[in-house]
Design a protein around this motif. Structure first.
Motif, PDB file in Angstrom:
ATOM      1  N   LYS A   1       0.841  -1.181   0.000  1.00 11.08           N
ATOM      2  CA  LYS A   1       0.000   0.000   0.000  1.00 11.08           C
ATOM      3  C   LYS A   1       0.881   1.238   0.000  1.00 11.08           C
ATOM      4  O   LYS A   1       1.815   1.356   0.788  1.00 11.08           O
ATOM      5  N   GLY A   2       0.579   2.154  -0.909  1.00  8.41           N
ATOM      6  CA  GLY A   2       1.405   3.350  -1.014  1.00  8.41           C
ATOM      7  C   GLY A   2       2.382   3.221  -2.155  1.00  8.41           C
ATOM      8  O   GLY A   2       2.085   2.634  -3.186  1.00  8.41           O
ATOM      9  N   LYS A   3       3.578   3.758  -1.968  1.00  4.20           N
ATOM     10  CA  LYS A   3       4.576   3.726  -3.027  1.00  4.20           C
ATOM     11  C   LYS A   3       5.196   2.339  -3.153  1.00  4.20           C
ATOM     12  O   LYS A   3       5.427   1.653  -2.169  1.00  4.20           O
ATOM     13  N   ASP A   4       5.470   1.976  -4.402  1.00  2.00           N
ATOM     14  CA  ASP A   4       6.165   0.730  -4.689  1.00  2.00           C
ATOM     15  C   ASP A   4       7.533   1.070  -5.277  1.00  2.00           C
ATOM     16  O   ASP A   4       7.700   2.094  -5.946  1.00  2.00           O
ATOM     17  N   PHE A   5       8.489   0.177  -5.047  1.00  2.00           N
ATOM     18  CA  PHE A   5       9.859   0.454  -5.447  1.00  2.00           C
ATOM     19  C   PHE A   5      10.354  -0.605  -6.432  1.00  2.00           C
ATOM     20  O   PHE A   5      10.072  -1.797  -6.269  1.00  2.00           O
ATOM     21  N   ILE A   6      11.108  -0.123  -7.429  1.00  2.00           N
ATOM     22  CA  ILE A   6      11.578  -1.016  -8.481  1.00  2.00           C
ATOM     23  C   ILE A   6      12.993  -0.597  -8.895  1.00  2.00           C
ATOM     24  O   ILE A   6      13.313   0.600  -8.968  1.00  2.00           O
ATOM     25  N   ARG A   7      13.867  -1.577  -9.106  1.00  2.00           N
ATOM     26  CA  ARG A   7      15.246  -1.315  -9.516  1.00  2.00           C
ATOM     27  C   ARG A   7      15.390  -1.542 -11.012  1.00  2.00           C
ATOM     28  O   ARG A   7      14.935  -2.555 -11.550  1.00  2.00           O
ATOM     29  N   VAL A   8      16.045  -0.621 -11.683  1.00  2.59           N
ATOM     30  CA  VAL A   8      16.376  -0.763 -13.097  1.00  2.59           C
ATOM     31  C   VAL A   8      17.894  -0.575 -13.228  1.00  2.59           C
ATOM     32  O   VAL A   8      18.434   0.450 -12.810  1.00  2.59           O
ATOM     33  N   ALA A   9      18.559  -1.570 -13.801  1.00  2.00           N
ATOM     34  CA  ALA A   9      20.029  -1.510 -13.871  1.00  2.00           C
ATOM     35  C   ALA A   9      20.515  -1.951 -15.248  1.00  2.00           C
ATOM     36  O   ALA A   9      19.882  -2.813 -15.908  1.00  2.00           O
ATOM     37  N   LYS A  10      21.621  -1.381 -15.674  1.00  2.00           N
ATOM     38  CA  LYS A  10      22.251  -1.784 -16.925  1.00  2.00           C
ATOM     39  C   LYS A  10      22.850  -3.174 -16.745  1.00  2.00           C
ATOM     40  O   LYS A  10      23.486  -3.483 -15.735  1.00  2.00           O
ATOM     41  N   ILE A  11      22.595  -4.053 -17.716  1.00  2.00           N
ATOM     42  CA  ILE A  11      23.179  -5.391 -17.670  1.00  2.00           C
ATOM     43  C   ILE A  11      24.618  -5.296 -18.136  1.00  2.00           C
ATOM     44  O   ILE A  11      24.908  -4.854 -19.247  1.00  2.00           O
ATOM     45  N   LYS A  12      25.519  -5.682 -17.270  1.00  2.00           N
ATOM     46  CA  LYS A  12      26.944  -5.542 -17.565  1.00  2.00           C
ATOM     47  C   LYS A  12      27.548  -6.910 -17.857  1.00  2.00           C
ATOM     48  O   LYS A  12      27.291  -7.879 -17.141  1.00  2.00           O
TER      49      LYS A  12
END
Length: 446
Positions: free
Chosen positions: A434-445
């Motif tokens: 409930k509320g804000k959700d968090f997500i990680r986006v990263a360059k594939i190295k």
């Protein structure tokens, strides 16, 4: 890079994820929220002009600029006037229970559109107070889905139906000033299965799809009538979701994103936004509007769209609000990979007061992220908008869905522990709550 640190439960940025209580000595996780963003206009991918096919202001659209001031489309901002006309037969009479059901459905639709438009669209109803008696038997009006054929083939039946409906109701019901009409029939037994509908954008000289509500007060091209598949009184497939879906087409966006060469016959390939939003799929579990269409229609503000250039991403964490949240902040993340391409990411949270009451929904399964790739250079039927799948593209059954064909493609929902890959990027949900959700986006190295 400037960063903002969000400490869960201390600053109120977000509640902790659902689950067993933690030992008080265990520190709550902290997230350093990325400040990456560019002007949202850079993510307003433009429609390829050749796709308009000379249709002008009656051309449905998938990209910017949206045609929101056309005589052929309903206004997406402001007030919408809809009529509810009750119809019955001498051998299938309407009753007080059905009348109350349909009135409740009008309230549900009004509330839903107010939420999804963030108060920018007000749906007002004019409801017939009595049942209007059609001539003949209900059996004369029976229409199974598999007997209706193409849009053009259905026109004679549909126009006859509309003429009979107006003949039965015109003296008692005022059609003047309405933008659309919903006809409602008794729920005891099947007259129609899914139902049928007509659109103003089909009413032009030479059209073979034109159908009109020709009343003494007005001529109206937008109308819908729901069949037995949308008469459920347990919230699984109620009438309002059908009305809301068809109204979505009446605003102008194209939401059925078919693949011209489907690999098989399941819904994922027949409709490549299947399960993302109610404009694309009446039986979506979490009943929200696809964020892209909400932006097109002016319901999402530019400052609620987080636009990020893919080339600037290293290892970032972004915060998103649920699609129906009243909180301020980002409603969706658009990762721009080119002039016409990108990835849209949205948060979904199942709400028992709105959503389909399935077994998996009640367990929190649909508290998740959905993602869909976007390419405005491609025709809408050529995978222009396509949901990312989490593994197999085989459809899976969710018990509690009704009717039986309202199958759920469960592999489009990404939850903590899942990972998606797109254009050299890894996308990993961190929390859904409930509320804000968090997500990680990263360059594939490498």
């Amino acid at each position: 890079m400037t960063t903002i640190t969000c400490l869960l439960l201390v600053t109120g940025c977000a509640a902790g994820p659902a689950g067993p209580s933690k030992d008080s000595s265990t520190p709550e996780p902290t997230y350093t929220i990325s400040s990456l963003s560019i002007d949202p206009k850079a993510c307003k991918f433009e429609e390829n002009p050749s796709f308009r096919n000379g249709l002008g202001d009656r051309a449905q659209f998938s990209y910017f600029p949206a045609i929101t001031n056309s005589q052929y489309f309903l206004p997406s901002v402001g007030d919408l006037e809809i009529g509810l006309v009750l119809l019955d037969w001498s051998d299938k009479e309407g009753n007080n229970e059905d009348q109350s059901y349909y009135k409740e459905q009008t309230k549900k639709l009004t509330e839903w559109y107010s939420t999804m438009s963030q108060g920018k669209l007000a749906v007002n109803w004019r409801v017939s107070e009595t049942w209007n008696r059609l001539e003949g038997s209900w059996k004369d009006y029976r229409a199974e889905d598999n007997e209706q054929g193409s849009d053009e083939a259905r026109v004679p039946f549909e126009q006859w139906l509309l003429d009979e409906a107006v003949a039965a109701s015109d003296s008692a019901f005022d059609f003047g000033g309405l933008d659309a009409v919903v006809f409602a029939i008794p729920t005891n037994g099947t007259v129609m299965t899914s139902g049928t509908q007509g659109f103003e954008y089909n009413n032009f000289p030479g059209s073979k799809r034109a159908t009109l509500v020709n009343s003494q007060e007005a001529t109206i091209g937008n109308w819908v009538i729901s069949g037995s598949k949308f008469m459920d009184k347990k919230g699984r497939s109620p009438s309002w979701i059908h009305w809301a879906h068809e109204l979505g087409h009446m605003f102008g966006p194209i939401s059925h994103m078919g693949d011209p060469n489907p690999k098989n016959t399941n819904n994922f390939y027949a409709n490549t936004l299947y399960g993302v939003g109610l404009f694309a799929d009446q039986w979506v579990v979490t009943r929200a509007v696809e964020g892209w269409n909400a932006w097109l229609l002016g319901w999402h503000e530019d400052n609620q769209v987080l636009c990020v250039d893919a080339t600037t991403i290293d290892d970032e964490i972004f915060a998103l609000n649920d699609a129906r949240s009243a909180e301020t902040g980002a409603k969706m993340l658009v990762i721009r990979t080119g002039k016409t391409t990108g990835l849209v990411i949205e948060s979904r949270e199942w709400d028992e007061s709105i959503d389909s009451p399935t077994r998996m929904g009640k367990t929190g399964y649909y508290d998740s992220f959905v993602m869909y790739q976007i390419d405005s250079s491609r025709f809408v039927g050529d995978q222009s908008l396509r949901t990312l799948a989490n593994g197999s593209t085989d459809e899976a059954w969710d018990s509690g869905k009704w009717p039986s064909e309202a199958e759920v493609f469960t592999n489009i929902y990404f939850k903590p522990g899942d990972t998606a890959e797109f254009a050299g990027l890894s996308v990993e949900p961190l929390t859904v709550q409930k509320g804000k959700d968090f997500i990680r986006v990263a360059k594939i190295k490498n």
